[in-house]
Design a protein around this motif. Sequence first.
Motif, mmCIF file in Angstrom:
data_model
loop_
_atom_site.group_PDB
_atom_site.id
_atom_site.type_symbol
_atom_site.label_atom_id
_atom_site.label_comp_id
_atom_site.label_asym_id
_atom_site.label_seq_id
_atom_site.Cartn_x
_atom_site.Cartn_y
_atom_site.Cartn_z
ATOM 1 N N HIS A 136 -13.245 -7.332 -2.127
ATOM 2 C CA HIS A 136 -13.062 -6.184 -3.022
ATOM 3 C C HIS A 136 -14.356 -5.835 -3.760
ATOM 4 O O HIS A 136 -14.665 -4.659 -3.976
ATOM 5 C CB HIS A 136 -11.957 -6.477 -4.037
ATOM 6 N N ILE A 191 -6.867 5.702 6.411
ATOM 7 C CA ILE A 191 -6.726 4.728 5.326
ATOM 8 C C ILE A 191 -5.464 3.894 5.484
ATOM 9 O O ILE A 191 -5.432 2.710 5.123
ATOM 10 C CB ILE A 191 -6.807 5.419 3.947
ATOM 11 N N TYR A 223 -0.712 8.789 4.046
ATOM 12 C CA TYR A 223 -1.126 7.413 3.765
ATOM 13 C C TYR A 223 0.085 6.538 3.455
ATOM 14 O O TYR A 223 0.269 5.461 4.037
ATOM 15 C CB TYR A 223 -2.121 7.445 2.605
ATOM 16 N N ARG A 272 0.839 -1.206 0.000
ATOM 17 C CA ARG A 272 0.000 0.000 0.000
ATOM 18 C C ARG A 272 0.876 1.258 0.000
ATOM 19 O O ARG A 272 0.549 2.252 -0.643
ATOM 20 C CB ARG A 272 -0.907 0.016 1.224
ATOM 21 N N SER A 297 1.415 3.493 6.112
ATOM 22 C CA SER A 297 0.839 2.196 5.726
ATOM 23 C C SER A 297 1.658 1.024 6.257
ATOM 24 O O SER A 297 1.110 0.079 6.843
ATOM 25 C CB SER A 297 0.736 2.098 4.199
ATOM 26 N N GLU A 303 -6.543 0.068 5.005
ATOM 27 C CA GLU A 303 -6.510 -0.436 3.637
ATOM 28 C C GLU A 303 -5.702 -1.730 3.508
ATOM 29 O O GLU A 303 -6.211 -2.767 3.071
ATOM 30 C CB GLU A 303 -5.957 0.640 2.699
#
Length: 394
Positions: free
Chosen positions: A346, A318, A264, A147, A268, A322
Amino acid sequence: MENKGRDFLIPGIKKNVFVLGLVSLFTDISSEMIYPLVPIFLTSVLGAPVAVVGLIEGVAESTASILKTFSGWLSDKYEKRKPFVLGGYSLSALGKLLLSVAFVWPTVLTARFVDRLGKGVRTSARDALIADETDSINRGRAFGFHRAMDTTGAVIGPLIVLILMAVLKEQYRLIFLLSFFPAVLGVALLFFFVKEKKRQTFSSKEAPRLSLAGFDKNFKMLLLIVVVFGLGNSSDVFLILRAKNLGLSATLVVLAYVLYNVVYASFSMPAGILSDRVGRKKLMVGGFLIFSGVYFVLAFISKSVYIWPLFAIYGLYIAATEGVSRALVTDMAGPENKGTALGLYHTAVGLVTFAASLIAGLLWTYINPSAPFIYGGLTSLLAAILFILFMPLE
């Protein structure tokens, strides 16, 4: 303990995972070079109405969402991930090339369809390949790394566009053509450097079915919670619209979006590593609560200066969810149905996001710009409560 081979350059990251990170980096640079420009190109250059922009994005994203289930399941069924991943990235590169020769909006529709078709084909198989390559104790780290690489592309791409727009002015088709080259570089890296090991996880009579029946109640509850959260998690376009609504210029909006992606990308991998240590579900609950707080504040602020810290904090949400959510899905799946599980996840996320964006648009138009954010804050708060009550935390 599982043994997936030696680490490559970074502790806990195998060679295939590292290369897949580079592939996503270059592909996202390519995608983010065109994403902010397509609506402007459609309306200003091709003269298409705003309704056509919505039609194109709706068709494109729905296509990707539906295909993610089938590609994940097929990669389980045939015990091969790389052909789906390679085919998907190749289609996305072709979509960029088609944009560079678009003189009517149906060509843009075709280009976006091909691009998102590629995303639908590759995503679940790629995530399953990352899971296949990684020990369970490092799975959060691996997805967090991927990510981070992907989102770094989302930082670099818009910055390149700002430079190209200053130099090339409104030569949109030339910029679209230039975006093709990083995408091709990503495909080349995947073709030459990702080597898939032969897997044998089931006999021919035990091939996985495209069904929820093979998954336990915790996985089904996770999907339900994801749907509840997703009903309020509209497209990030609404964050951009809110920033403009509060008075930021177009350039400052792009820079705020870049700030969000920087945060982000930066957090991550640390979030993934933390999920390996303290548990993924705790990170998910924390992420949902951060999302809820940001949305409630966005609903009630009246000054644009608050956009900067809010976009940065939104990047923390996120980062915490994520990659961690993908690791959690593969934790719950068996070795024979990782792709199917990721595909179902997904697809649920994609389809419900389409519904959420429609709801947000109606709330914005017929009530006021604050309404979508109050609604999103409530649904994410409900999702966090459901997670605490029905998903036992580690």
